[in-house]
Design a protein around this motif. Structure first.
Motif, short mmCIF file in Angstrom:
data_model
loop_
_atom_site.label_atom_id
_atom_site.label_comp_id
_atom_site.label_asym_id
_atom_site.label_seq_id
_atom_site.Cartn_x
_atom_site.Cartn_y
_atom_site.Cartn_z
N ASP A 20 25.81 17.51 -6.83
CA ASP A 20 26.88 16.66 -7.52
C ASP A 20 26.59 16.06 -8.81
OD1 ASP A 20 28.86 17.47 -5.42
OD2 ASP A 20 28.68 15.69 -4.41
N LEU A 21 25.05 15.79 -8.63
CA LEU A 21 24.38 15.27 -9.80
C LEU A 21 24.26 16.10 -10.94
CD1 LEU A 21 21.60 12.94 -8.32
CD2 LEU A 21 23.76 12.08 -9.57
N THR A 22 23.75 17.29 -10.50
CA THR A 22 23.96 18.31 -11.71
C THR A 22 25.30 18.60 -12.42
OG1 THR A 22 23.92 20.11 -10.41
CG2 THR A 22 21.71 19.47 -10.79
N LYS A 23 26.20 18.57 -11.46
CA LYS A 23 27.35 18.94 -11.92
C LYS A 23 27.90 17.42 -12.89
CE LYS A 23 32.27 19.88 -10.97
NZ LYS A 23 33.21 20.15 -9.70
N LYS A 24 27.75 16.30 -12.49
CA LYS A 24 28.07 14.97 -13.07
C LYS A 24 27.55 15.01 -14.50
CE LYS A 24 27.80 9.91 -12.71
NZ LYS A 24 27.29 9.03 -11.75
N PHE A 25 26.27 15.43 -14.49
CA PHE A 25 25.31 15.37 -15.86
C PHE A 25 25.11 16.66 -16.65
CE2 PHE A 25 23.10 11.96 -13.32
CZ PHE A 25 23.70 10.87 -13.87
N LYS A 26 26.15 17.44 -16.29
CA LYS A 26 26.27 18.72 -17.02
C LYS A 26 25.00 19.61 -17.26
CE LYS A 26 30.45 17.32 -19.47
NZ LYS A 26 30.52 15.95 -18.71
N LEU A 27 24.58 19.58 -16.13
CA LEU A 27 23.02 20.42 -16.04
C LEU A 27 23.35 21.75 -15.35
CD1 LEU A 27 20.78 17.55 -14.47
CD2 LEU A 27 20.94 18.08 -16.97
N PRO A 28 22.46 22.76 -15.82
CA PRO A 28 22.54 24.05 -15.04
C PRO A 28 22.72 24.17 -13.38
CG PRO A 28 20.50 24.17 -16.41
CD PRO A 28 21.13 22.58 -16.51
N GLU A 29 24.11 24.61 -13.17
CA GLU A 29 24.66 24.49 -11.59
C GLU A 29 23.16 24.81 -10.77
OE1 GLU A 29 28.31 26.24 -9.55
OE2 GLU A 29 27.26 27.51 -10.45
N LEU A 30 23.37 24.01 -9.55
CA LEU A 30 22.26 24.20 -8.86
C LEU A 30 22.66 25.38 -7.42
CD1 LEU A 30 19.69 23.04 -7.87
CD2 LEU A 30 20.28 21.66 -6.29
N ASN A 31 22.77 26.66 -8.07
CA ASN A 31 23.19 27.41 -7.29
C ASN A 31 22.06 28.44 -6.56
OD1 ASN A 31 22.47 28.73 -9.46
ND2 ASN A 31 24.44 29.39 -10.04
N ASN A 32 20.97 27.88 -6.73
CA ASN A 32 19.75 28.46 -6.05
C ASN A 32 19.86 28.87 -4.72
OD1 ASN A 32 19.14 26.74 -8.41
ND2 ASN A 32 16.97 27.29 -8.16
N ASP A 33 19.45 30.03 -4.29
CA ASP A 33 19.46 30.43 -2.82
C ASP A 33 18.31 29.62 -2.24
OD1 ASP A 33 21.17 32.36 -3.12
OD2 ASP A 33 19.82 34.04 -3.26
N TYR A 34 18.33 29.29 -0.76
CA TYR A 34 17.56 28.35 -0.01
C TYR A 34 17.16 28.83 1.20
CZ TYR A 34 22.07 27.08 1.92
OH TYR A 34 23.03 27.12 2.96
N VAL A 35 16.12 28.14 1.66
CA VAL A 35 15.51 28.29 2.80
C VAL A 35 15.65 26.96 3.86
CG1 VAL A 35 13.74 28.82 4.70
CG2 VAL A 35 13.91 30.04 2.30
N ASP A 36 16.26 26.93 4.99
CA ASP A 36 16.47 25.83 5.67
C ASP A 36 15.52 25.80 6.94
OD1 ASP A 36 16.81 23.31 7.01
OD2 ASP A 36 19.19 23.70 7.00
#
Length: 317
Positions: free
Chosen positions: A131-147
């Motif tokens: 949500d913060l990356t979207k708010k500040f128009k940064l590159p979308e945080l669509n990285n894959d992840y390990v939980d």
């Protein structure tokens, strides 16, 4: 039109743009990644905010860089007393030692880069960060992840699996720091401990827990519904201009163990409204719901986007 979960990600025809575009979970042991952890003022990314960002960049299983900053906002920086008791972070500390949130998030997004992200119950962190990356128009945080939490649930079945439980069992530490950088380092140690002790069978078991479901095909079994299904045993009404087809929305609710109602009633639990309708104070269905509430009902109003993101959290869990 269709609604389904593929590799843990919810897909909704006509309404995919309402969902956070986060990456896909990859239960595996990687040698290159960014481990992260954040501190917040609460659990809800719609109402609460980030107070601290922390992370370590890992290459060939070794930490090669780290990031840590407290964060402050242009307006309110209030920190609830129970949060201060948990991690020691105060409003004054944010103002004295913190970095402006836009600057901090810009730096942190650059720090993460294109890495696969790792973390403990990392979806919680990703919601705030996305949500913060979207708010500040940064590159979308669509990285894959390990939980790492998913790995813990397989390695320690039928036990409490908080981060503190894992670090104590592995002899890493006796207390959880509840600070971004320190918890990132401790989570890496837990991840490394799992790497050393996991069998191929355990890893396959963890990978099999990632959901793949057609949510319109058949009513789900109780074991498929899970513990955090927001629809189960709830009576739900849809109204307004929805992105998803209304008949599919109702079938979705019924398949997930809820009951789709055709009109608002005193026993309705949730009123799901089109995103634009949600802000219409004169909406007739919401006015009727308020009348029921004045008579003792407890009808909650959700936007379609909020509802679908809750379902996406369930799908990823």
């Amino acid at each position: 039109m269709s609604i389904f979960v593929k590799n843990g990600v919810l897909h909704v025809s006509g309404a995919q743009d309402k969902l956070r575009g986060k990456g896909q979970e990859l239960p595996n042991f990687l040698s290159d990644y960014t481990m992260l952890d954040i501190e917040t003022t609460g659990l809800n990314p719609y109402r609460n905010h980030v107070t601290e960002l922390g992370g370590v960049k890992v290459r060939n299983n070794e930490i090669v860089a780290q990031y840590s900053n407290l964060v402050f906002y242009p307006r309110s920086n209030k920190v609830p007393a129970f949060i201060t008791k948990l991690n020691g972070i105060t409003e004054q500390q944010l103002l004295d030692e913190g970095v402006p949130v836009k600057q901090a998030m810009t730096e942190f997004r650059e720090f993460i880069g294109d890495d696969v992200i790792a973390g403990y119950n990392v979806n919680f962190d990703l919601n705030f960060l996305y949500d913060l990356t979207k708010k500040f128009k940064l590159p979308e945080l669509n990285n894959d992840y390990v939980d790492v939490l998913r790995l813990a649930r397989v390695y320690y079945p039928r036990q409490h699996n908080r981060l503190i439980d894992c670090i104590q069992r592995a002899g890493i530490a006796q207390e959880e720091q509840h600070h971004g950088l320190a918890d990132s380092i401790d989570t890496k140690k837990v991840y490394d401990d799992f790497r050393e002790h996991f069998t191929s069978e355990l890893l396959e078991q963890a990978q099999s827990k990632v959901k793949n479901l057609d949510l319109l095909a058949d009513e789900l079994e109780s074991w498929q519904l899970g513990l955090h299904n927001p629809v189960n045993h709830k009576k739900i009404v849809f109204t307004g201009d929805l992105g998803m087809a209304s008949d599919e929305a109702m079938q979705l609710v019924n398949n997930l163990g809820g009951q789709a109602q055709t009109q608002i009633a005193h026993d309705t639990d949730y009123l799901i409204m089109g995103d634009h309708d949600f802000f219409d104070k004169n909406n007739a269905v919401w006015q009727k719901a308020q009348e029921f509430n004045q008579s003792g009902s407890k009808i909650k109003r959700w936007s379609e986007g909020f509802f679908l993101n809750l379902l996406d959290e369930w799908a990823r869990g």
